[in-house]
Design a protein around this motif. Structure first.
Motif, PDB file in Angstrom:
ATOM      1  N   PRO A   1       0.828  -1.208   0.000  1.00 15.96           N
ATOM      2  CA  PRO A   1       0.000   0.000   0.000  1.00 15.96           C
ATOM      3  C   PRO A   1       0.860   1.254   0.000  1.00 15.96           C
ATOM      4  O   PRO A   1       2.045   1.212   0.363  1.00 15.96           O
TER       5      PRO A   1
ATOM      6  N   TRP B   1      -4.079   0.380  -6.041  1.00 14.46           N
ATOM      7  CA  TRP B   1      -4.664   1.079  -4.905  1.00 14.46           C
ATOM      8  C   TRP B   1      -5.514   2.272  -5.317  1.00 14.46           C
ATOM      9  O   TRP B   1      -6.087   2.953  -4.459  1.00 14.46           O
ATOM     10  N   GLU B   2      -5.602   2.534  -6.636  1.00 10.90           N
ATOM     11  CA  GLU B   2      -6.498   3.579  -7.143  1.00 10.90           C
ATOM     12  C   GLU B   2      -7.847   3.025  -7.565  1.00 10.90           C
ATOM     13  O   GLU B   2      -8.783   3.787  -7.812  1.00 10.90           O
TER      14      GLU B   2
ATOM     15  N   GLU C   1      -6.687  -4.025   5.095  1.00 11.75           N
ATOM     16  CA  GLU C   1      -7.020  -4.463   3.730  1.00 11.75           C
ATOM     17  C   GLU C   1      -5.744  -4.649   2.925  1.00 11.75           C
ATOM     18  O   GLU C   1      -4.900  -3.743   2.860  1.00 11.75           O
TER      19      GLU C   1
ATOM     20  N   ARG D   1      -4.156  -5.968  -0.938  1.00  7.60           N
ATOM     21  CA  ARG D   1      -4.567  -6.103  -2.337  1.00  7.60           C
ATOM     22  C   ARG D   1      -3.530  -6.922  -3.098  1.00  7.60           C
ATOM     23  O   ARG D   1      -2.324  -6.731  -2.938  1.00  7.60           O
TER      24      ARG D   1
ATOM     25  N   ARG E   1      -3.269  -1.983   4.316  1.00  6.10           N
ATOM     26  CA  ARG E   1      -3.662  -0.647   4.766  1.00  6.10           C
ATOM     27  C   ARG E   1      -4.623  -0.792   5.935  1.00  6.10           C
ATOM     28  O   ARG E   1      -5.561  -1.596   5.887  1.00  6.10           O
TER      29      ARG E   1
END
Length: 431
Positions: free
Chosen positions: A100, A198-199, A172, A174, A378
């Protein structure tokens, strides 16, 4: 051949009915039309035939009917199948973690919600109440004697609070990976700027501190490619008969006849009843065609390829009990009163609490969770909770020996260190 050159859309039906070979079909398509979307192989189940339609490489002899072949998984797709997308160059078919973006270590405490409640003094536990609680616990053990209930003598009943501190961190993580599935004509939008992992906007958590996992497609990364396994044909060689469409009869082993002895012991030769004297039987897997539907593209001949974003939301939890005389799980399972609660995006350690061990463990728990999450996930939310659990320590004498038990929590759960009359000789622990 003239029919195929005249109309590319008829290739599918021609391949099924006229037995066009796979290696001949693809060059023919490319010479007529360079748009793979015009080719729609048929995924319907083929009707039984006597002559195989597969024209690829096949073994010279029939496969034994008794041979049990397992269907091998399809090979991994070649790397050339995947496009090069900016920001996603080092990904594969396996999920890879995306660190993140760096955030402030601790946010302002004003963004968190703090609730405090002073712990009231513990109500005194009378001898009759302590005896009633002990009797209730003894009744749950069938081999414990009830003599101490009637003859014990209390020497001291002390009251105190045990503080149960807990920290929950909801984070979280990803992951990204390439993914592909049969293309069935669905529409998608490829034009546009591809966002970073992350966008990508994802749905908010349904329940805070409840683990969940889901995946979604990264916008503008989809493309349509020819199936690498069947080369757009929609079918592959049958794994059971290896493309021959027939299997050697398991009863006569291809001899078309079988021998047996009659009741007089004479050898008789008769036509094989299993294959009707043919020596071969139609392959039940491909019903004689020598080819089956491609398991990668499901007979569609095309694949949709995209980058998938995998969202994993998990909770970390840390506990600490200030009273070291009792096991931590005993205090955690007992009912108590919430005296401190703080919820926020990212919290700092507790300071100034009356019990210094709570302050110390709060600092330790915050540091531990930060170390576990750093560079991996995050933080979405954190929660600190301190519960005051009443504990009564009961000392008593029975037959000149001193014993002890505790009455814990508002629900008055009893914990016994050593009971004087156990008649099970260890059987309870075995059971």
């Amino acid at each position: 051949l003239l029919l195929l050159l005249f109309n590319p859309a008829d290739i599918c039906s021609a391949a099924d009915c006229c037995c066009v070979a796979m290696d001949e079909l693809v060059p023919l398509l490319d010479s007529v039309d360079n748009e793979p979307q015009t080719f729609q192989p048929s995924s319907v189940q083929l009707a039984p035939v006597e002559t195989p339609t597969f024209r690829g490489t096949i073994p010279e002899i029939d496969v034994e009917e008794q041979t049990k072949r397992k269907k091998d998984p399809p090979p991994d797709p070649p790397l050339s199948l995947f496009d090069k997308i900016e920001g996603y160059k080092r990904i594969s078919l396996k999920p890879s973690l995306v660190p993140p973006p760096i955030e402030p270590r601790i946010r302002q405490r004003s963004q968190s919600i703090i609730k405090t409640n002073n712990a009231k003094s513990v109500d005194h536990l009378s001898e009759s109440e302590a005896l009633e609680a002990l009797a209730s616990e003894v009744s749950t053990h069938f081999c414990w004697g009830k003599g101490p209930i009637s003859n014990l003598k209390f020497t001291h009943i002390g009251a105190n609070h045990a503080f149960d501190y807990s920290l929950k961190t909801f984070g979280e993580a990803r992951f990204v990976k390439w993914s592909f599935w049969p293309h069935v004509g669905e529409e998608f939008n490829r034009s546009g700027i591809v966002p970073s992992p992350w966008e990508v906007e994802v749905p908010p958590a349904n329940n805070i501190f409840l683990d969940e996992e889901f995946s979604l497609e990264v916008p503008h990364t989809s493309s349509i490619k020819t199936c690498y396994h069947c080369n757009r044909f929609g079918r592959v060689r049958c794994f059971r008969c290896m493309g021959r469409g027939k299997l050697k009869c398991g009863q006569c082993r291809g001899a078309k006849q079988r021998r047996h002895k009659d009741k007089h012991g004479h050898v008789q030769i008769e036509t094989c009843t299993r294959c009707s004297g043919v020596g071969r039987r139609r392959c039940p897997e491909c019903v004689g065609h020598g080819q089956t539907t491609c398991c990668v593209c499901a007979g569609n001949g095309q694949l949709r390829i995209a980058i998938m974003l995998i969202i994993k939301r998990t909770s970390l939890e840390e506990h600490h009990v200030s009273d070291a005389t009792l096991p931590g799980h005993t205090i955690q399972a007992a009912d108590g009163v919430d005296v401190y609660m703080e919820i926020g995006d990212r919290l700092g350690p507790i300071s100034g609490f009356a019990n210094e061990s709570v302050n110390q463990h709060s600092r330790h728990a915050i540091h531990t969770h930060e170390a576990q999450i750093k560079g991996k996930a995050r933080v979405l939310s954190q929660k600190q909770l301190v519960r005051a659990v009443p504990v009564h320590e009961c000392d008593y004498v029975y037959k000149t020996h001193v014993y002890k038990f505790w009455v814990v929590g508002l629900n008055q759960h009893v914990t016994i260190e050593k009971y004087p009359e156990k008649m099970c000789f260890g059987a309870c622990s075995i059971l």
